[in-house]
Design an enzyme around this catalytic site. Structure first.
Site, PDB file in Angstrom:
ATOM      1  N   LYS A  82       0.892  -0.853  -0.241  1.00 55.47           N
ATOM      2  CA  LYS A  82       0.112   0.408   0.000  1.00 55.47           C
ATOM      3  C   LYS A  82       0.669   1.337  -0.033  1.00 55.47           C
ATOM      4  O   LYS A  82       0.101   2.016  -0.785  1.00 55.47           O
ATOM      5  CB  LYS A  82      -1.013  -0.216   1.214  1.00 55.47           C
ATOM      6  CG  LYS A  82      -2.084  -0.972   1.101  1.00 55.47           C
ATOM      7  CD  LYS A  82      -3.068  -1.392   2.442  1.00 55.47           C
ATOM      8  CE  LYS A  82      -2.742  -1.873   3.330  1.00 55.47           C
ATOM      9  NZ  LYS A  82      -2.480  -3.428   3.593  1.00 55.47           N
ATOM     10  N   THR A  83       1.709   1.572   0.603  1.00 52.85           N
ATOM     11  CA  THR A  83       3.001   2.898   1.107  1.00 52.85           C
ATOM     12  C   THR A  83       3.757   2.968  -0.244  1.00 52.85           C
ATOM     13  O   THR A  83       3.641   3.474  -0.534  1.00 52.85           O
ATOM     14  CB  THR A  83       3.987   2.355   2.541  1.00 52.85           C
ATOM     15  OG1 THR A  83       3.184   2.115   3.144  1.00 52.85           O
ATOM     16  CG2 THR A  83       4.445   3.845   2.440  1.00 52.85           C
ATOM     17  N   ASP A 127      -1.337   6.416   7.050  1.00 50.98           N
ATOM     18  CA  ASP A 127      -1.142   4.687   7.141  1.00 50.98           C
ATOM     19  C   ASP A 127      -2.021   4.084   8.258  1.00 50.98           C
ATOM     20  O   ASP A 127      -2.151   5.055   9.374  1.00 50.98           O
ATOM     21  CB  ASP A 127      -0.052   4.476   7.205  1.00 50.98           C
ATOM     22  CG  ASP A 127       0.081   2.643   7.183  1.00 50.98           C
ATOM     23  OD1 ASP A 127      -0.701   1.885   6.278  1.00 50.98           O
ATOM     24  OD2 ASP A 127       0.924   2.419   7.494  1.00 50.98           O
ATOM     25  N   THR A 176      -5.847  -1.494   7.366  1.00 49.04           N
ATOM     26  CA  THR A 176      -6.216  -3.175   7.235  1.00 49.04           C
ATOM     27  C   THR A 176      -7.429  -3.379   7.327  1.00 49.04           C
ATOM     28  O   THR A 176      -8.098  -4.825   7.136  1.00 49.04           O
ATOM     29  CB  THR A 176      -4.892  -3.853   8.010  1.00 49.04           C
ATOM     30  OG1 THR A 176      -4.922  -3.023   9.369  1.00 49.04           O
ATOM     31  CG2 THR A 176      -3.795  -3.449   7.768  1.00 49.04           C
ATOM     32  N   ARG A 235       6.320  -8.212   1.970  1.00 51.67           N
ATOM     33  CA  ARG A 235       6.974  -7.786   2.796  1.00 51.67           C
ATOM     34  C   ARG A 235       7.929  -8.855   2.942  1.00 51.67           C
ATOM     35  O   ARG A 235       9.279  -8.792   3.749  1.00 51.67           O
ATOM     36  CB  ARG A 235       6.628  -6.908   3.414  1.00 51.67           C
ATOM     37  CG  ARG A 235       7.571  -6.288   4.720  1.00 51.67           C
ATOM     38  CD  ARG A 235       5.898  -5.505   5.654  1.00 51.67           C
ATOM     39  NE  ARG A 235       6.137  -4.232   5.181  1.00 51.67           N
ATOM     40  CZ  ARG A 235       4.395  -3.680   5.759  1.00 51.67           C
ATOM     41  NH1 ARG A 235       4.133  -4.188   7.156  1.00 51.67           N
ATOM     42  NH2 ARG A 235       3.794  -3.061   5.218  1.00 51.67           N
TER      43      ARG A 235
END
Length: 354
Positions: A82-83, A127, A176, A235
């Site tokens: 997402k980032t 975030d 999330t 990740r």
């Protein structure tokens, strides 16, 4: 006495054909590591193909209209990019990005200060936006809709409200837990996308790309070993590349092979499908202490010694995706697949409908 053995490490790296600087960079913190390997454009971003195509069209349309991109909301499990997507969007729009997280915005002046410092066309990435406090969220409403901030001055009967214009910007929120967002906030996002888990093939490509950036050789089998144990999450895949690279330097000749990857991940107690010690501890706790469930999340958190958010956001998504845990109205329940994977024989009464 402190001994500097950096030269020894560099000489060892050189003998194995490695770049000493890149080998040393593996000792940097994970934040810098992830920053260095993040793609800067859509062409280098692997996975989420339908989202990428939609975003490309939205960005191109905004450019042709000579306007700014609508506010975006990305949601889905952590670690899916997402980032990274937010940074790519800013790069594609030829603008800069400010990155913050909702928990760090504690007071009204925090969000006001951020908004007042925004420049025309910039991207603001928040975030964990579902954790934004109510006051900060209400300040965002006019900022998102009218690009202005409502401020109050004075006290008691002399209170006055001022509306101050701010530069037009694009807000990108990541969460999330999309269901935890309030309706008014969610409705102000013009573009909403859910990020999906990655396939093993996509993760294998990511692993190869990361290894290449770090100047490490990796064979096809080694990449697949890491990909298959990465919980469908980039990740985690990148982190396992780092650990396997460490192993390749110390135990091998600098190349990440199938055997090197297996040895490294086995040493970390990550099994062939990506379950680690905590995952297995959770499943065994449910089986041994609660007869496989159903059991409430609060009870599990106390018994396991983990935070509820850790179980819900980190452990459960993958275990549910693999079919090991089922959420029921009465609580969490272990499935037959989990018993089979752990090599535990289940009584018929424990399996219930399974």
């Amino acid at each position: 006495m402190i001994i500097d053995d950096s030269n020894k490490k560099n000489n060892k790296a050189l003998k194995k054909g490695l770049n000493p600087d890149l080998s040393a960079s593996l000792n940097n913190n994970d934040d810098n590591y992830e920053k260095n390997i993040r793609p800067l454009n859509f062409d280098d971003y692997i996975g989420q193909n339908s989202i990428k195509e939609t975003l490309k069209i939205s960005i191109e349309a905004a450019k042709k209209r000579n306007t700014f991109l609508d506010h975006l909301l990305f949601y889905g499990p952590p670690g899916l990019g997402k980032t990274t997507l937010a940074s790519i969007i800013a790069n594609e729009m030829k603008t800069s990005i400010k990155i913050t997280s909702a928990p760090s915005i504690e007071r009204p002046r925090d969000i006001i200060g951020i908004l007042m410092q925004m420049k025309e066309g910039e991207v603001l990435f928040i975030d964990e936006i579902h954790r934004l406090n109510k006051v900060a969220e209400e300040i965002l409403y006019p900022a998102m809709e009218d690009f202005s901030i409502d401020l109050t001055t004075g006290k008691s009967q002399s209170v006055k409200t001022m509306r101050i214009p701010i530069p037009k910007f694009t807000l990108i929120g990541a969460t999330t837990k999309a269901g935890a967002l309030s309706g008014p906030l969610r409705d102000r996002f013009g573009i909403i996308h859910r990020l999906e888990f990655y396939t093993t093939e996509e993760l294998s490509r990511i692993v190869k790309r990361t290894a290449k950036i770090l100047n490490f050789d990796i064979d096809k089998e080694g990449a697949m070993v890491i990909a298959s144990r990465s919980r469908f999450t980039p990740r985690i895949a990148n982190r396992l590349v780092k650990r396997s690279a460490d192993w390749a330097i110390v135990k091998g000749d600098g190349k990440i092979t199938k055997e090197i990857a297996q040895d490294a991940l086995n040493a970390l107690d990550i099994d062939e499908i990506g379950l680690d010690v905590t995952d297995r501890a959770l499943l065994k706790l449910m089986i041994n202490s609660f007869d496989g469930g159903p059991v409430g999340i609060e009870t599990l958190a106390v018994a396991l010694g983990e935070d509820i958010r850790t179980i819900e956001d980190v452990l459960e998504p993958y275990l549910i995706q693999k079919g090991f845990i089922l959420r029921t109205p009465r609580g969490r329940k272990v499935t037959a697949l989990a018993y089979e994977h752990l090599g535990i024989k289940a009584e018929t009464s424990q399996l219930g409908l399974f």
